[in-house]
Design an enzyme around this catalytic site. Structure first.
Site, mmCIF file in Angstrom:
data_model
loop_
_atom_site.group_PDB
_atom_site.id
_atom_site.type_symbol
_atom_site.label_atom_id
_atom_site.label_comp_id
_atom_site.label_asym_id
_atom_site.label_seq_id
_atom_site.Cartn_x
_atom_site.Cartn_y
_atom_site.Cartn_z
ATOM 1 N N SER A 82 -3.781 -1.360 -7.811
ATOM 2 C CA SER A 82 -4.577 -0.144 -7.987
ATOM 3 C C SER A 82 -3.849 0.867 -8.864
ATOM 4 O O SER A 82 -2.618 0.847 -8.972
ATOM 5 C CB SER A 82 -4.867 0.492 -6.620
ATOM 6 O OG SER A 82 -5.460 -0.453 -5.762
HETATM 7 N N1 SAM Z 1 -2.906 -3.187 -2.388
HETATM 8 C C1 SAM Z 1 -2.741 -4.010 -3.556
HETATM 9 C C2 SAM Z 1 -1.503 -3.678 -4.347
HETATM 10 O O1 SAM Z 1 -0.800 -2.724 -3.983
HETATM 11 O O2 SAM Z 1 -1.235 -4.401 -5.299
HETATM 12 C C3 SAM Z 1 -3.951 -4.000 -4.455
HETATM 13 C C4 SAM Z 1 -5.080 -4.727 -3.848
HETATM 14 S S1 SAM Z 1 -6.288 -5.374 -4.919
HETATM 15 C C5 SAM Z 1 -7.088 -3.950 -5.523
HETATM 16 C C6 SAM Z 1 -7.360 -6.043 -3.658
HETATM 17 C C7 SAM Z 1 -6.819 -7.259 -2.951
HETATM 18 O O3 SAM Z 1 -7.656 -7.536 -1.841
HETATM 19 C C8 SAM Z 1 -6.803 -8.514 -3.807
HETATM 20 O O4 SAM Z 1 -5.510 -9.044 -3.852
HETATM 21 C C9 SAM Z 1 -7.773 -9.438 -3.078
HETATM 22 O O5 SAM Z 1 -7.431 -10.802 -3.168
HETATM 23 C C10 SAM Z 1 -7.673 -8.937 -1.656
HETATM 24 N N2 SAM Z 1 -8.792 -9.270 -0.782
HETATM 25 C C11 SAM Z 1 -10.121 -9.315 -1.063
HETATM 26 N N3 SAM Z 1 -10.812 -9.657 0.035
HETATM 27 C C12 SAM Z 1 -9.904 -9.804 1.044
HETATM 28 C C13 SAM Z 1 -9.997 -10.143 2.436
HETATM 29 N N4 SAM Z 1 -11.165 -10.382 3.040
HETATM 30 N N5 SAM Z 1 -8.855 -10.216 3.158
HETATM 31 C C14 SAM Z 1 -7.666 -9.972 2.577
HETATM 32 N N6 SAM Z 1 -7.508 -9.655 1.278
HETATM 33 C C15 SAM Z 1 -8.612 -9.566 0.522
#
Ligand code: SAM
Length: 215
Positions: free
Chosen positions: A62
């Protein structure tokens, strides 16, 4: 060679001037976590621009202002039990781990095993030993470590996931982007003895929360 420390300080000063970084604790945490070590080599030189960056497998880290806004809003304190849904690069988890200051616990769930493996290794190598990275569908929360004082969802959900509210302690807070696939509102959900309330902190854009109580 790029002076990443200088670039980081400049970015955080900019976020303070914009009123997004407000507390000394969040400022200190953002200063201490080297964002450039959480992104792939190809985009490392952009690590201190205020934008999301690709981290592989179609996912992103993000933008710094979003991490700052979410971290300020969540008000994490040492001793709390915290859940992050969407570990991605592990950067947000590292920031939360600094705020916990070795007291309390932090579980971060990632759906994509390759990203979870990379983040787990990176967090361990950088000394964030109190972060537990797990693979699973975080739209269902993480019951074995519940209840939580704080829950942070870093992917956009079609609605507030029910399990996340039920795994929240009374007095706890949940931050979750809710809306369509391309645009969401960031909701702060608070659980009190009287019930559950929520308020919008404004419009945001996140990758979809993919799962049973997601997309
Ligand atoms: N917090 C992260 C960072 O600091 O890099 C950024 C997160 S990114 C915007 C969103 C993440 O959510 C992705 O890696 C995606 O694979 C994960 N994601 C999506 N659906 C999910 C779920 N149901 N459970 C866990 N992770 C999930």
């Amino acid at each position: 060679m790029a002076d990443f420390d200088w670039q980081r300080r400049r970015l955080i000063t900019q976020l303070e001037r914009q009123g997004i970084v407000r507390s000394p604790a969040v400022r200190d945490a953002l200063m201490r976590v080297p964002r450039h070590l959480f992104v792939p080599d190809e985009v490392r030189q952009n690590a201190y621009e205020d934008c999301p960056l690709p981290v592989g497998l179609g996912q992103t880290i993000s933008a710094p202002h979003m991490v700052a806004l979410m971290t300020e809003s969540l008000d994490v304190k040492p001793g709390q039990n915290v859940l992050e849904v969407g570990c991605g690069s592990g950067y947000q988890a590292a920031v939360l781990s600094v705020l916990l200051n070795g007291e309390g616990s932090l579980v971060t769930v990632e759906r994509i095993p390759e990203l979870a493996d990379l983040a787990r290794k990176r967090l361990a190598d950088l000394g964030y030993g109190n972060v537990k990275v797990v693979v699973g569908d975080g739209s269902l929360g993480w019951p074995s470590d519940a209840p939580f004082d704080r829950v942070l969802v870093t992917a956009g959900a079609p609605g507030v996931p029910v399990a996340l509210v039920s795994q929240l302690k009374v007095g706890g807070m949940l931050l979750v982007p809710v809306g369509g696939r391309g645009f969401q509102e960031l909701f702060l959900v608070e659980k009190s003895g009287a019930g559950v309330s929520r308020r919008s902190l404004g419009g945001v854009v996140f990758v979809p929360l993919v799962g049973e109580d997601g997309w």
